[in-house]
Design a protein around this motif. Structure first.
Motif: not given
Length: 177
Positions: A103-108
């Motif tokens: 997964y990727n957590f969209d921090t921005v």
């Protein structure tokens, strides 16, 4: 202004392009993608045995070898022969982690939305999680072929970090608590 030995755009007249000096490229109407070429791939006996064994025991298959030996094509071939297209392709980079496959957590975007949110609003971190290759395969209704390409470029711990998730077919998302 530099003077060039040719004039591509004729500013003196109507500003049109002189078609006589433009480069032309032949149009390839043939699809030369890995998926299109999969039906022409012929695996060696050892590769075929390894593929059949992995399928029979329900285990992932790691194919190693020198560049240009058909590792990527083997994944597309397996997907084609088993009717598991399209291949889920993950391109490993030198900074890739095992988490990137899941997964990727969209921090921005999360911080942007948090900055704009009203004081009493609550953001759900789960809304900022994007499924990646292995997660997509794990939740797919049908078995999938996941190609982890260029794994040799990954940090040394990368393959070991995946073993638990592949064995258990589950993982946790640290950013959501």
């Amino acid at each position: 202004m530099n003077e060039y030995p040719f004039r591509l755009i004729n500013h003196d007249k109507d500003g049109s392009i002189n078609p006589d000096i433009l480069a032309t490229r032949p149009f390839l109407a043939v699809d030369t993608s890995f998926a299109a070429e999969a039906k022409h791939f012929i695996p060696g006996e050892r590769l075929e045995t390894a593929m059949n064994t992995a399928i029979a025991v329900g285990s992932p298959l790691l194919i190693t070898g020198e560049p240009g030996t058909g590792k990527t094509q083997a994944a597309y071939y397996a997907a084609y022969k088993l009717g598991l297209e399209p291949v889920i392709h993950f391109q490993v980079k030198s900074e890739s982690t095992a988490k990137d496959l899941l997964y990727n957590f969209d921090t921005v975007r999360y911080f942007h939305d948090a900055h704009l949110a009203k004081e009493d609003s609550v953001l759900k971190k789960a809304d900022y999680v994007e499924k990646q290759a292995l997660w997509k395969a794990m939740v797919s209704e049908h078995p999938r072929v996941v190609l982890i390409d260029e794994i040799d470029k990954a940090p040394r711990d990368f393959p070991n970090d995946l073993l638990h998730e592949l064995d258990q077919m589950e993982f946790s998302i640290t950013e959501t608590g």
